[in-house]
Design a protein around this motif. Structure first.
Motif, mmCIF file in Angstrom:
data_model
loop_
_atom_site.group_PDB
_atom_site.id
_atom_site.type_symbol
_atom_site.label_atom_id
_atom_site.label_comp_id
_atom_site.label_asym_id
_atom_site.label_seq_id
_atom_site.Cartn_x
_atom_site.Cartn_y
_atom_site.Cartn_z
ATOM 1 N N ASP A 112 0.831 -1.210 0.000
ATOM 2 C CA ASP A 112 0.000 0.000 0.000
ATOM 3 C C ASP A 112 0.863 1.256 0.000
ATOM 4 N N ARG A 113 1.988 1.170 0.702
ATOM 5 C CA ARG A 113 2.859 2.327 0.877
ATOM 6 C C ARG A 113 4.305 1.865 0.714
ATOM 7 N N ALA A 114 5.195 2.802 0.428
ATOM 8 C CA ALA A 114 6.607 2.422 0.372
ATOM 9 C C ALA A 114 7.474 3.591 0.803
ATOM 10 N N PHE A 115 8.627 3.253 1.364
ATOM 11 C CA PHE A 115 9.550 4.265 1.878
ATOM 12 C C PHE A 115 10.951 3.867 1.407
ATOM 13 N N ALA A 116 11.593 4.757 0.672
ATOM 14 C CA ALA A 116 12.974 4.512 0.251
ATOM 15 C C ALA A 116 13.898 5.247 1.214
ATOM 16 N N LEU A 117 14.557 4.473 2.082
ATOM 17 C CA LEU A 117 15.524 5.049 3.029
ATOM 18 C C LEU A 117 16.879 4.899 2.390
ATOM 19 N N THR A 118 17.248 5.931 1.677
ATOM 20 C CA THR A 118 18.419 5.775 0.845
ATOM 21 C C THR A 118 19.245 7.040 0.884
#
Lengths: 565, 443
Positions: free
Chosen positions: B107-113
């Motif tokens: 549903d959601r995504a987070f790029a910790l980059t």
């Protein structure tokens, strides 16, 4: 001579083998026996198998006995572990109530250590004593003490451990989270410590019973226990850290496969899929570059995720004793089991559904006792569904299930995250060259499995007792994590019970030497580095320093000549 | 089967994380944008057992391609001189995260980059504010190509004005760019005033919310509830992207705001983005581990009320009443200008059918000064094509011509003619025909 025992859901297998002449033979053991496993206790089957395999042999010739058992696993699965209280120091982060079952005795205490292991809030010994007294009042004698980030600084955990011993008595099982593993994962550390504390007494009794049996059988050799990471540790160590021995079944099997390589015809694939089909379940595991592939996190047991180092496996409730049924026109194999197969039953068992083994008998793949009984039951099942090809459809369904699980296991392995540019560019994809089938039904399934799995399928000699063979030949393993922070001036290897002061010059080279020396001290030489990283850090107040993280292990492998006791 | 009492609670929403700390990359050993930046965050996330929560999954980043960068940027020094592998992984992480959501896997995504990207503008002569290429823009343009989406909103919550993203989408009426940041009169890069509303043909598609220093949790939430949420509801984007800078935290060494980890969680609840991409934030010990955890829990619909920084006290993240009053008035002003963008000057002058502006851009990370002359063709049919004359002391002069996605066929042709003519003259030039997803250069 070496003895290996493996406790399965249906049988306990034992083999006796000549440690210097087991390779490259059709029957790589001197003797193999089977004893039925009792549903409620593993000890009788183990003792019976041990007695039988030793019958007529010289006990003095035996150099080592290794037991791979389901002792701890069964205790947890059936809720027979000791009542155990848990003291947790979670500090900032997720609310532990979110991941801890309601029925368990969890007490949250104030105190905190941060991600560098710096104490940022003090413990409250008064509150801890109060919680421990409440446990004692409930008749809870075992206790797990776990702090967030304790592998970086076990001080608060150690303080709680001392309090627990004062309150619950010096002999009370008290497990520290950071003793079992130096890896990070607070919920898993809680569960791991819980397993260790709650199984300590059960494991202790089992260890004593084995020692007594050894004495009675005039065995004069070490007894070791198989672990989930495909290594072994001593009977005494197993009593102190019982959780590590859970889930050793697939590990013993994979070591058996490794021991049997190269297979006749000279085939020795370095990347392979193991399919171990027993009576109750089928386990999948992988060999990557000739090494057992371990899971990233750890074993999940009785719904508890742990930090127990374990093979990267899949267990499917599907085996020779799986019951066959039509489910809305589709063939269903398991998850219920009913043993023995009709074809194997000594007499007519009356109206009963056939099992997967019966289907293999009907197809002419297995020649066993009473094929007519299998045929009759399969005919009845076919008639019920108005079909003629039932047996084949069930075997295909079983193989299809195995294929799906194998694909999903490989997908999981091949999408594992990486954290550096170098890793991202060089990480290889694991694609097994072959599948190795072992366990009772292996020989019968193999010809059909090749098409279903889409890769060559090999069945080694002694496939039916590869598990016990693996246990007999597995060597000791050990894993340790080192964490050092030069600005804090501390280095710790909590799983080895080591903590010391360091100065600002402490570097990666020194840290590597320390961890390898510590493992050598434990009899694990040579050990290898799994990862060794040094991070330059810059603290606003303290200036420049470094954080070092190393994991080293004596990996799983076969006993080498000089190690054989 | 009975519910397994030891299983972690399922996330309220499924969340994919692409975590890429780039432990082998730094701008320089003592630079804030260095290897250890996500070290403590990684340890915190691991220690929390976050990846064991059903519904939270971790994914390996893909690598962006050079064409993904060229879809967004002109690079007069040459692509290979302003980018390295880290930038392709960082952009690739964002693309991987976005694909998870658009393909319906999560549903959601987070790029910790890292490294970050929101200070990188359309033309890249070098590094600005630790950014070389714009991660979010590269991701969004790839999504537009692969998934056919059009209306995208970016909410930039980094403490520094997202001047790079603003520049890239300045002329794009299909991208709503909202930046909430510490007032540019008190912090790098200085821009992001309320009257910066978008180019002459995309007025109102840029929204700036400059907050005064010392704004705490309540102040941020006030601005988010009064401005950001209503604008998103009204504009109805197909996708909301958060540029998740974490330097508004009360412990940040560079900026001067007072947001707490839980404040960040509440801000996320209000913005409710589909995708978040990590931007700045350099309090790597005191803030990042807690802020990232709170953001992740909020995005997954889980409780973050226990993510309390060590030694936190209420006064550290509170907002003074006079600042709340100021933000209330600011909200009215921002909304008014958004609805009546003609009340502010866009700063362009008309020259022979083009809107023209000239400006200087400083690349602080690499110490480069760039002079730009931007000419936007004032087409009655479409957003118009863009011609950028750029020069820097180090690289000399070159031309960049862009025909946007929504360009009419006449503009596409005119833009290409200008490029061909420049090439025929032997001058260095780049050309992006976005509708055809085509990029060309002659050097």
């Amino acid at each position: 001579m070496l003895i290996g025992l493996d406790v399965g859901g249906t049988y306990t297998d034992a083999v006796l083998l000549d440690e210097n002449a087991w390779q490259g033979k059709d029957a790589p053991y001197v003797k193999a026996v089977k004893a039925p496993t009792q549903a409620d206790s593993v000890l009788p089957g183990v003792l019976r198998a041990l007695e039988e395999v030793l019958e007529g042999e010289d006990p003095n010739a035996v150099k080592r006995v290794c037991v791979s058992s389901t002792l701890g696993l069964n205790a947890l699965l059936t809720g027979r572990e000791d009542p155990t209280g848990v003291l947790a120091v979670p500090g900032p982060g997720m609310d532990p109530a979110l991941f801890w079952g309601e029925g368990d005795n969890l007490r949250i205490l104030s105190g905190a250590e941060d991600h560098r292991g710096i104490a940022v809030a003090p413990l409250d010994p008064g509150a801890a004593r109060q919680a421990l007294r409440a446990f004692a009042a409930q008749g809870i004698a075992a206790c797990a003490v776990v702090g967030k980030f304790s592998p970086k600084n076990p001080e608060q955990e150690y303080a709680l451990r001392d309090l627990a011993r004062q309150e619950l008595g010096p002999d009370a099982p008290v497990a520290c989270g950071s003793d079992a593993s130096g890896a990070l994962n607070f919920p898993r550390r809680l569960h791991t410590a819980y397993c260790n504390a709650s199984l300590t007494r059960t494991a202790g009794r089992f260890a004593s019973a084995l020692d007594e049996a050894a004495k009675r059988l005039r065995l004069n050799c070490p007894i070791v226990i198989m672990k989930a990471d495909a290594g072994v540790f001593s009977n005494a160590e197993a009593a102190g850290e019982p959780a590590a021995a859970m889930g050793s079944g697939p590990a013993a099997s994979l070591m058996g496969v490794l021991a049997l390589l190269p297979f006749p015809g000279g085939r020795s694939p370095r990347d392979l899929l193991m399919v171990d089909m027993g009576g109750t379940s089928t386990d999948l595991a992988l060999l990557a570059h000739g090494q057992p592939l371990l899971a990233r996190e750890g074993l999940r047991v009785a719904g508890r995720p742990t930090l127990i180092r374990s093979l990267w496996t899949r267990s499917i409730a599907l085996g020779g004793d799986s019951v066959l049924a039509w489910d809305e026109g589709k063939p269903r194999v398991g998850p219920d089991r009913l043993g023995p197969a009709l074809a194997l039953a000594p007499e007519d068992l009356g109206q009963r559904p056939p099992t997967l083994t019966d289907a293999l008998v009907v197809l002419g793949r297995a020649r066993l006792g009473r094929p007519e009984a299998a045929q009759a039951a399969m005919d009845a099942l076919d008639a019920e569904a108005g079909r003629k090809d039932g047996a084949r459809a069930f075997v295909d369904a079983a193989l299809d299930r195995i294929r799906q699980e194998a694909e999903s296991l490989l997908a999981e392995v091949n999408t594992r995250p990486v954290y550096t540019i170098r890793e991202l560019l060089v990480t290889e994809t694991l694609a097994p060259e072959a599948a190795v089938l072992i366990g009772g039904p292996a020989g019968a399934m193999a010809p059909l499995a090749e098409t279903a799995l889409g890769m060559p399928v090999l069945v080694p000699p002694a496939a039916a007792c590869a598990n016990a063979l693996g246990a007999a030949l597995a060597r000791p393993t050990r894993t340790a994590d080192l964490y050092a922070d030069t600005l804090r001036g501390r280095m710790s290897m909590t799983a080895l019970g080591i903590e010391k002061s360091i100065d600002h010059r402490y570097g990666l080279g020194e840290a590597k030497r320390d961890i390898l020396a510590a493992l050598a001290e434990e009899g694990c030489d040579p050990a290898q580095l799994v990862f060794a990283e040094s991070f330059r850090i810059l603290d606003e107040r303290q200036g420049r320093g470094s954080i070092i993280k190393i994991r080293a292990q004596r990996p799983a492998g076969l006993l080498r000549e000089r190690e054989r006791p | 089967m009975s519910r397994d009492p030891h299983r972690l609670p399922p996330a309220g929403r499924s969340l994919g994380l692409v975590f890429f700390p780039a432990y082998d990359w730094a701008i320089s050993p003592t630079h804030p944008e260095r290897e250890e930046r996500l070290l403590y965050t990684q340890d915190q996330l691991r220690e929390e057992g976050l990846f064991d929560i059903p519904g939270i999954s971790e994914h390996k980043p893909g690598l962006a391609e050079s064409e993904d960068v060229q879809r967004v940027h002109f690079t007069p020094p040459g692509l290979e001189r302003v980018t390295d592998t880290a930038h392709y992984v960082s952009a690739g992480s964002a693309i991987t995260a976005a694909d998870l959501v658009l393909s319906g896997l999560t549903d959601r995504a987070f790029a910790l980059t890292r490294p970050p990207g929101h200070h990188a503008m359309r033309v890249v002569q070098g590094g600005r504010g630790f950014c070389n290429v714009n991660i979010e823009a590269i991701m969004i343009e790839r999504l537009r190509r692969d998934h056919g989406i059009r209306r995208v909103a970016i909410v930039d919550t980094d403490c520094h004005h997202g001047d790079g993203s603003q520049d890239i989408y300045w002329h794009d009426p299909d991208t709503l760019f909202i930046s909430i940041h510490q007032d540019g009169r008190t912090l790098y890069p200085g821009s992001g005033a309320v009257d910066e509303l978008g180019g002459p043909k995309a007025r109102g598609s840029t929204v700036n919310i400059p907050l005064p220093p010392d704004t705490g949790d309540e102040g941020f939430l006030l601005a988010a509830r009064r401005i950001i949420r209503p604008l998103l509801d009204e504009w109805k984007p197909e996708l909301i992207v958060n540029s998740a800078g974490q330097d508004n935290h009360f412990t940040d060494p560079i900026a001067h705001m007072r947001l707490s980890a839980r404040g960040y969680g509440r801000l996320m609840d209000c913005i409710d983005p589909h995708l978040a991409v990590l931007e700045g934030g350099y309090s790597i010990q005191g803030a990042l581990p807690y802020v990232n955890l709170a953001i992740i829990l909020a995005m997954a619909g889980l409780d973050y009320s226990q993510v309390i920084e060590p030694r936190w006290q209420d006064s550290m993240s509170s907002t003074e009443p006079r600042i709340l009053d100021y933000i209330g008035r600011l909200a009215e002003k921002v909304l008014h200008l958004h609805r009546h963008p003609d009340r502010a000057d866009h700063g362009y002058v008309r020259e022979r059918g083009f809107w023209v502006r000239e400006r200087s851009i400083f690349y602080d990370t690499d110490g480069i000064s760039e002079k730009q002359r931007e000419e936007l063709y004032d087409c009655p049919q479409c957003p118009g094509f863009l011609v950028i004359h750029t020069s820097s002391g180090k690289r000399g002069r070159s031309l960049a011509v862009e025909s946007p996605r929504a360009a009419c066929s006449a503009c596409r042709q005119k833009a290409e003619d200008i490029y061909r003519r420049t090439v025929a003259e032997g001058s260095p030039a780049e050309f992006g025909d976005r509708a055809a997803d085509r990029y060309e250069r002659n050097f």
